[in-house]
Design an enzyme around this catalytic site. Structure first.
Site, PDB file in Angstrom:
ATOM      1  N   LYS A 167       0.863  -1.187   0.000  1.00 24.60           N
ATOM      2  CA  LYS A 167       0.000   0.000   0.000  1.00 24.60           C
ATOM      3  C   LYS A 167       0.898   1.235   0.000  1.00 24.60           C
ATOM      4  O   LYS A 167       1.454   1.611   1.031  1.00 24.60           O
ATOM      5  CB  LYS A 167      -0.913  -0.007   1.222  1.00 24.60           C
ATOM      6  CG  LYS A 167      -1.948   1.086   1.157  1.00 24.60           C
ATOM      7  CD  LYS A 167      -2.950   0.977   2.284  1.00 24.60           C
ATOM      8  CE  LYS A 167      -3.971   2.098   2.180  1.00 24.60           C
ATOM      9  NZ  LYS A 167      -3.375   3.432   2.123  1.00 24.60           N
ATOM     10  N   LYS A 175      -3.124  -2.384   7.450  1.00 22.11           N
ATOM     11  CA  LYS A 175      -2.130  -1.329   7.697  1.00 22.11           C
ATOM     12  C   LYS A 175      -1.127  -1.696   8.786  1.00 22.11           C
ATOM     13  O   LYS A 175      -1.448  -2.454   9.697  1.00 22.11           O
ATOM     14  CB  LYS A 175      -2.849  -0.039   8.082  1.00 22.11           C
ATOM     15  CG  LYS A 175      -3.562   0.608   6.913  1.00 22.11           C
ATOM     16  CD  LYS A 175      -3.976   1.997   7.301  1.00 22.11           C
ATOM     17  CE  LYS A 175      -4.337   2.826   6.102  1.00 22.11           C
ATOM     18  NZ  LYS A 175      -4.664   4.191   6.498  1.00 22.11           N
TER      19      LYS A 175
END
Ligand SMILES: [Zn+2]
Length: 669
Positions: free
Chosen positions: A114, A313
């Site tokens: 990401k 995350k």
């Protein structure tokens, strides 16, 4: 002219009708070739007759050189954000939900990094770059065509076979960490405002009004998805699509894998959580997508995000950088704090270049050397912290950090308090940083609160030699102030006035203003409530201080130490007796003894009190002339009771002794 306008209107209506059927009703009512032909005609007519261009024209939405800078354009497919999680548990819930939708069969998942950049959409028509837009609100973004054109890694023409007539590419624009640091150095040289992080720099450069600046800024692009307008083009998986994009010349980050088990996903996550500081671009997690395009379509989207993808995350981030220097700062109360200065690092959205090392033992624990590679994090994701030293990489020129024995500013010998792990310069107001910080503290908001006396004015007054201690401020004249830079007549009078006005204060503020170590707002309040007058405070002793609710050994010792130094004691007395600082706290307004309700009364206390501690109450009542006893007898005049009172209450009642609640008491004192 009107015939041209009519022609344009007709073309627009046709195209819009086609688009409506295509996007809203999922039907193709004309062939792609016919559509392209109509659009080309409209383009050409509008190019020659710019006065007829309207914001709702289809050409405005597919983007062209005719469009205005950063004008809003509608996305063909909504650019949704992703659901995200920081935990394995959160990730497993996502996987469970997916599997449940397909009867718990094994599902292929594609994992990508990401990248922490700016999401954009690019339209290619017949392989030619025609339009680029930011995400915006997901439905409408800003037209950044001319800027995106300047990014070298975005091909203006796709190459290879089977290039679709129209293709939408999604990806991330970002700046390399190394380019970001170089850019900030240049900003500094040119006296321009620097950027706080690579993402921020990338966003500013991408949306720069001058596309040549965008070109200079060395932005990068990674493609992470695409949409085909024609139903005929079919790819089975997301992974295949990305490989195809790569073949057409679009940059695709190679760090991606296909997984079947959560263990593999978690392994990929862990691997890059550790490696992230070694990459030259910022990532803040991984993205996991259901690989099958068919399954993606079946899962669909919910209000804000697709159901087939999740951002997994990283929880907190650490970076390795080089330690350049350690400086020893002198605090207001003389405490020496080592501060580490390192090559700037960018962590969770912020550029960090220094971190407190707290004390001597922290330096010893780390075995810190200048030029060491050090691991930096933001503890609780906020405060910068130097976590550890990468000792394997210790450089030959690394020099061990030695804690100084003399004050780095006034060269007074430093004294160590092993119990508190504190090393201090005891020079007080004769040590420059201590003087500066103490004087600012004395007049600060929670202390004597002179707003017009900011650190700038105080520093100038010190430099001119006008003030060395708080007393000097009360002898300043407006002429002294006019001698400083940037202060006019009006301002100087205002400052003098507010210094005079601050003489009326509270005992709590006065104690706090003295800036005694560890005596903060709360301790100041407790002490002020207990002593009420300055004389009582000046004549106190350690056991009395320690008796005050909320005052511990350290605070008590620090107060006594402070008052035992002659110049401090004299200054405090002078401020009150000569300068005329006074307080008039109505809660403790002491009426002359003979007039008070409690004068000469024998009082007993029982229960738990809300507003005062028992010791404080005892002190207040004594000050009002009462005598406080611990047991009830016939001679007792008054019983003051709080909550949860005990047997004393009933005994007093049986003896017909006057009962006063805490609430009534407050109205009487
Ligand atoms: Zn010093």
């Amino acid at each position: 002219m009107t015939s041209i306008k009519n022609k344009i209107d007709k073309l627009r209506k046709k195209i819009l009708r086609y688009e409506y059927f295509y996007h809203q009703l999922d039907k193709s009512i004309i062939s792609d070739a016919e559509y392209d032909y109509l659009l080309d005609q409209l383009y050409n007519l509008e190019l020659d007759n710019k006065e007829f261009i309207t914001p709702d024209s289809p050409t405005q939405r597919v983007g062209s050189n005719l469009t205005n800078k950063f004008k809003k354009i509608t996305h063909f497919f909504p650019m949704l954000s992703l659901d995200n999680t920081f935990t394995l548990k959160g990730y497993l819930e996502f996987e469970k939900r997916i599997k449940k939708s397909f009867n718990n069969i094994l599902i292929s998942l594609c994992c990508e990094l990401k990248i922490d950049g700016i999401a954009i959409s690019i339209i290619y028509e017949k392989g030619i770059f025609v339009r680029a837009a930011t995400r915006g609100d997901g439905y409408q973004g800003e037209n950044i065509t001319s800027n995106a054109r300047m990014i070298k890694s975005i091909p203006l023409k796709l190459t290879g076979l089977d290039i679709p007539k129209r293709l939408e590419v999604r990806g991330e624009v970002f700046m390399l960490k190394s380019d970001f640091l170089t850019l900030n150095k240049q900003c500094k040289i040119k006296n321009n405002k620097s950027f706080s992080n690579p993402r921020n720099a990338a966003a500013g450069s991408l949306r720069h009004i001058d596309p040549t600046i965008t070109a200079e800024r060395k932005l990068m692009f990674f493609c992470h998805g695409c949409y085909f307008f024609s139903k005929k083009i079919k790819f089975t998986t997301h992974y295949e699509q990305l490989i195809q994009c790569h073949t057409w010349g679009l940059p695709v980050n190679q760090d991606m894998i296909n997984c079947l088990q959560y263990e593999e996903v978690f392994h990929f996550y862990k691997e890059f959580e550790q490696k992230r500081h070694l990459l030259d671009f910022d990532i803040d997690g991984i993205v996991v997508k259901v690989n099958s395009i068919d399954f993606q379509n079946k899962l669909g989207v919910h209000t804000k995000a697709p159901r087939w993808a999740i951002a997994f995350k990283f929880f907190s981030s650490e970076r390795i950088t080089r330690l350049n220097d350690v400086k020893f700062q002198v605090g207001r109360t003389g405490i020496i704090t080592p501060v580490a200065y390192f090559e700037p690092v960018y962590i969770s959205g912020v550029t960090i270049k220094q971190a407190s090392l707290h004390n001597k033992s922290e330096i010893e624990r780390l075995d810190l050397h200048i030029n060491d590679h050090v691991v930096i994090c933001r503890s609780g994701d906020v405060i910068p912290k130097l976590l550890s030293v990468v000792s394997d990489y210790r450089e030959k020129n690394a020099t061990k950090i030695i804690f100084p024995t003399l004050c780095p500013v006034c060269h007074t010998k430093l004294l160590e308090n092993k119990e508190e792990k504190i090393i201090r310069c005891h020079a007080g107001l004769t040590c420059d940083p201590q003087k500066r910080k103490s004087l600012c503290h004395f007049f600060s908001k929670k202390a004597l609160n002179v707003r017009s006396l900011g650190p700038k004015i105080i520093n100038s007054l010190i430099k001119k030699g006008y003030v060395n201690n708080p007393i000097d401020f009360f002898y300043l004249t407006s002429n002294d102030l006019i001698n400083l830079r940037n202060i006019g007549d009006k301002k100087s009078i205002e400052v003098i006035d507010s210094i005079n006005q601050c003489k009326k204060t509270t005992f709590k503020r006065f104690i706090y203003a003295l800036g005694i170590s560890n005596v903060g707002e709360i301790a100041s309040e407790k002490i002020a409530n207990y002593f009420i007058t300055l004389d009582q405070l000046l004549n106190t002793n350690i056991s009395e201080l320690k008796n005050i609710h909320g005052v511990g050994k350290i605070v008590a010792t620090n107060i006594l130490n402070y008052l035992s130094i002659t110049c401090n004691r004299e200054m405090v007395i002078k401020l009150v007796k000569k300068i005329g600082i006074f307080w008039n706290d109505t809660r403790f307004l002491i009426k002359s003894y003979k007039k008070t309700y409690f004068f000469d009364k024998r009082i007993v206390l029982t229960g738990v009190f809300t507003f005062y501690s028992r010791i404080e109450l005892k002190k207040i009542l004594t000050n009002l002339g009462a005598k406080v006893f611990s047991t009830i007898c016939k001679n007792t005049d008054i019983l003051i009771y709080g909550k949860k009172f005990g047997s004393k209450f009933f005994k007093a009642k049986s003896l017909n002794i006057k009962l006063i609640s805490e609430k009534e008491l407050i109205s009487l004192i």
